[in-house]
Design a protein around this motif. Sequence first.
Motif, PDB file in Angstrom:
ATOM      1  N   THR A   1      -1.220   3.651  38.787  1.00 47.71           N
ATOM      2  CA  THR A   1      -0.116   2.694  38.722  1.00 47.71           C
ATOM      3  C   THR A   1      -0.014   2.003  40.067  1.00 47.71           C
ATOM      4  O   THR A   1      -0.112   2.650  41.114  1.00 47.71           O
ATOM      5  CB  THR A   1       1.209   3.402  38.402  1.00 47.71           C
ATOM      6  OG1 THR A   1       1.116   4.043  37.124  1.00 47.71           O
ATOM      7  CG2 THR A   1       2.371   2.418  38.388  1.00 47.71           C
ATOM      8  N   THR A   2       0.189   0.699  40.029  1.00 45.27           N
ATOM      9  CA  THR A   2       0.398  -0.059  41.265  1.00 45.27           C
ATOM     10  C   THR A   2       1.695  -0.849  41.165  1.00 45.27           C
ATOM     11  O   THR A   2       1.903  -1.603  40.206  1.00 45.27           O
ATOM     12  CB  THR A   2      -0.763  -1.018  41.550  1.00 45.27           C
ATOM     13  OG1 THR A   2      -1.975  -0.266  41.649  1.00 45.27           O
ATOM     14  CG2 THR A   2      -0.535  -1.761  42.862  1.00 45.27           C
TER      15      THR A   2
ATOM     16  N   ARG B   1       0.223   2.035  45.485  1.00 43.64           N
ATOM     17  CA  ARG B   1      -0.623   2.468  44.369  1.00 43.64           C
ATOM     18  C   ARG B   1      -0.700   3.992  44.350  1.00 43.64           C
ATOM     19  O   ARG B   1      -0.830   4.628  45.392  1.00 43.64           O
ATOM     20  CB  ARG B   1      -2.037   1.891  44.517  1.00 43.64           C
ATOM     21  CG  ARG B   1      -2.980   2.204  43.350  1.00 43.64           C
ATOM     22  CD  ARG B   1      -4.323   1.491  43.543  1.00 43.64           C
ATOM     23  NE  ARG B   1      -5.165   1.640  42.360  1.00 43.64           N
ATOM     24  CZ  ARG B   1      -6.035   2.634  42.168  1.00 43.64           C
ATOM     25  NH1 ARG B   1      -6.188   3.565  43.100  1.00 43.64           N
ATOM     26  NH2 ARG B   1      -6.755   2.685  41.065  1.00 43.64           N
TER      27      ARG B   1
ATOM     28  N   THR C   1      -3.677  -3.476  43.754  1.00 44.08           N
ATOM     29  CA  THR C   1      -4.082  -3.313  42.362  1.00 44.08           C
ATOM     30  C   THR C   1      -5.600  -3.254  42.207  1.00 44.08           C
ATOM     31  O   THR C   1      -6.339  -3.993  42.861  1.00 44.08           O
ATOM     32  CB  THR C   1      -3.544  -4.485  41.520  1.00 44.08           C
ATOM     33  OG1 THR C   1      -2.134  -4.574  41.707  1.00 44.08           O
ATOM     34  CG2 THR C   1      -3.842  -4.277  40.048  1.00 44.08           C
TER      35      THR C   1
ATOM     36  N   ASP D   1      -5.431  -0.653  36.358  1.00 41.33           N
ATOM     37  CA  ASP D   1      -4.136  -0.118  36.774  1.00 41.33           C
ATOM     38  C   ASP D   1      -3.011  -0.603  35.871  1.00 41.33           C
ATOM     39  O   ASP D   1      -3.048  -1.739  35.365  1.00 41.33           O
ATOM     40  CB  ASP D   1      -3.804  -0.540  38.208  1.00 41.33           C
ATOM     41  CG  ASP D   1      -4.621   0.182  39.252  1.00 41.33           C
ATOM     42  OD1 ASP D   1      -5.472   1.016  38.878  1.00 41.33           O
ATOM     43  OD2 ASP D   1      -4.397  -0.096  40.452  1.00 41.33           O
ATOM     44  N   GLN D   2      -2.017   0.247  35.716  1.00 37.84           N
ATOM     45  CA  GLN D   2      -0.745  -0.233  35.189  1.00 37.84           C
ATOM     46  C   GLN D   2      -0.027  -0.903  36.357  1.00 37.84           C
ATOM     47  O   GLN D   2       0.139  -0.304  37.423  1.00 37.84           O
ATOM     48  CB  GLN D   2       0.109   0.913  34.658  1.00 37.84           C
ATOM     49  CG  GLN D   2       1.464   0.445  34.134  1.00 37.84           C
ATOM     50  CD  GLN D   2       2.379   1.595  33.751  1.00 37.84           C
ATOM     51  OE1 GLN D   2       2.324   2.656  34.355  1.00 37.84           O
ATOM     52  NE2 GLN D   2       3.204   1.388  32.744  1.00 37.84           N
TER      53      GLN D   2
ATOM     54  N   ILE E   1       3.315  -2.664  37.981  1.00 35.38           N
ATOM     55  CA  ILE E   1       4.768  -2.756  37.916  1.00 35.38           C
ATOM     56  C   ILE E   1       5.215  -3.807  38.921  1.00 35.38           C
ATOM     57  O   ILE E   1       4.991  -3.654  40.126  1.00 35.38           O
ATOM     58  CB  ILE E   1       5.442  -1.413  38.247  1.00 35.38           C
ATOM     59  CG1 ILE E   1       4.918  -0.295  37.344  1.00 35.38           C
ATOM     60  CG2 ILE E   1       6.955  -1.546  38.154  1.00 35.38           C
ATOM     61  CD1 ILE E   1       5.221  -0.476  35.878  1.00 35.38           C
TER      62      ILE E   1
ATOM     63  N   TRP F   1       9.543   7.904  39.405  1.00 38.62           N
ATOM     64  CA  TRP F   1       8.315   8.666  39.145  1.00 38.62           C
ATOM     65  C   TRP F   1       8.429  10.000  39.851  1.00 38.62           C
ATOM     66  O   TRP F   1       8.751  10.074  41.043  1.00 38.62           O
ATOM     67  CB  TRP F   1       7.081   7.943  39.649  1.00 38.62           C
ATOM     68  CG  TRP F   1       6.773   6.668  38.931  1.00 38.62           C
ATOM     69  CD1 TRP F   1       5.994   6.498  37.829  1.00 38.62           C
ATOM     70  CD2 TRP F   1       7.220   5.350  39.316  1.00 38.62           C
ATOM     71  NE1 TRP F   1       5.933   5.162  37.487  1.00 38.62           N
ATOM     72  CE2 TRP F   1       6.672   4.430  38.382  1.00 38.62           C
ATOM     73  CE3 TRP F   1       8.025   4.853  40.337  1.00 38.62           C
ATOM     74  CZ2 TRP F   1       6.903   3.062  38.456  1.00 38.62           C
ATOM     75  CZ3 TRP F   1       8.264   3.499  40.410  1.00 38.62           C
ATOM     76  CH2 TRP F   1       7.700   2.615  39.470  1.00 38.62           C
TER      77      TRP F   1
ATOM     78  N   ALA G   1       6.371   8.868  35.017  1.00 41.94           N
ATOM     79  CA  ALA G   1       7.554   8.039  34.841  1.00 41.94           C
ATOM     80  C   ALA G   1       8.657   8.826  34.144  1.00 41.94           C
ATOM     81  O   ALA G   1       8.414   9.595  33.217  1.00 41.94           O
ATOM     82  CB  ALA G   1       7.205   6.793  34.027  1.00 41.94           C
TER      83      ALA G   1
END
Length: 428
Positions: free
Chosen positions: A10-11, A30, A45, A49-50, A52, A386, A391
């Motif tokens: 995740t970034t 990240r 990123t 990656d997810q 946000i 998180w 999450a």
Amino acid sequence: MRGEGVVAATTIVNAKVFDGTRSRDWTSVRFADGVIADCSAASATRDGDQVIDAGGGTVLPGLIDTHVHLVPGALAQSLTFGVTTVLDMFSKPDLVAEAKDQAGSRPDVADVRSSGVGATAPGGHPSIMYAPFPTLTATDQAERFVAERIAAGSDYLKIFSGTGGLWPSLDAGTITALTTAAHASGLVVVAHVSSVAGVREVVAAGVDVVAHVPVDAELDEALVGRIADAGIAVGPTLATVENTLGESGGAAVVADPRLADALGEAWTRRLATSVSGWNGRRMPPYSRAEDNVRRLAEAGVTLLAGTDAPNPGTVFGASLHRELELLVRCGISPTQALAAATTAPARVFGLADRGRVAPGQRADLVLVSGDPLTDITATRGIDRIWRAGTACDRRAFVASAAEAEQLDAFDAQVAKAVAAVRERRVTR
């Protein structure tokens, strides 16, 4: 163990970042596999990656509440408000073991460390809440008591000084012996105090942390200087002190919709109607508590943010945001208040893997919509949480079976305490 909320990576982009000590020029964080991998001024990123988009919001380290007492549901409710780690300051072994098992196997609850059973005299505080439990009567019992706490899984030692209070107390020699034995075993020592005389006693014993700010008198300059020179940290627990001294702290929590919306009706009702003070007993003014904290802060004493939840007028998670507000009212900056809930407790309690936003740290992160470095109450505007990269669903706790169990346990504990106080008054 990878939870359902964990993705490959995740970034977060377009963010401000408070790293636990200061604001950085980073705009991107990240993380993968529960650990922060990169922090940068440009987007971190990578493909897959997810992403946000923080929209200019602020990334904070997960918050640490340095003073709670466990009841069922405490860890889940704490996480709902961005508290990713709680430090329990007295609970019995079965409850501690259950909480640690939850924290080690579930991604939807806060992590926990605990003192387990604290050291106090027979009939001493907090017997009305937790008796029966092991106590001490002599200095030569200190080493065995500490060894038993370690065997039971305690992460640090809690000692109760009753000097100046209403309950039987350990003598100064036993407090010193306990502190020496705990330090020899590598344990941090936290001392509960209820008076300025109690502070003098535990400072002389060489403890590491003083729990609660005394309000029976002003902290004098010499004593404050000794605390600062010794590097002793203080956890004022103003969120509980204000209610004890007749202020409506619980009502102040639920008056902010950013907190009330995630509390649910049952807790909102309890906090809005919680009885403050000690049933007509003449109490010192709450302003003395803030004045004493101000003296400590001006001397450079390390402050730790803690709530003493679930004392009347407090609730897990939400009340830590109230504590931050009260600390700022004592004259420290929002940056210092945030450090009191992140880097400071991580350093004092040896939690080397958390409390900071930095590569290699646990991905315990909170994204808020505003800027708490200019307005400390912006910590309440939580967008995402998180815990070790997982999450958090902020709506999962309210009206759940876990909340129902918590409310039953809380009400039973309050009833037990009220009954014990009434019995004590009759027999005195």
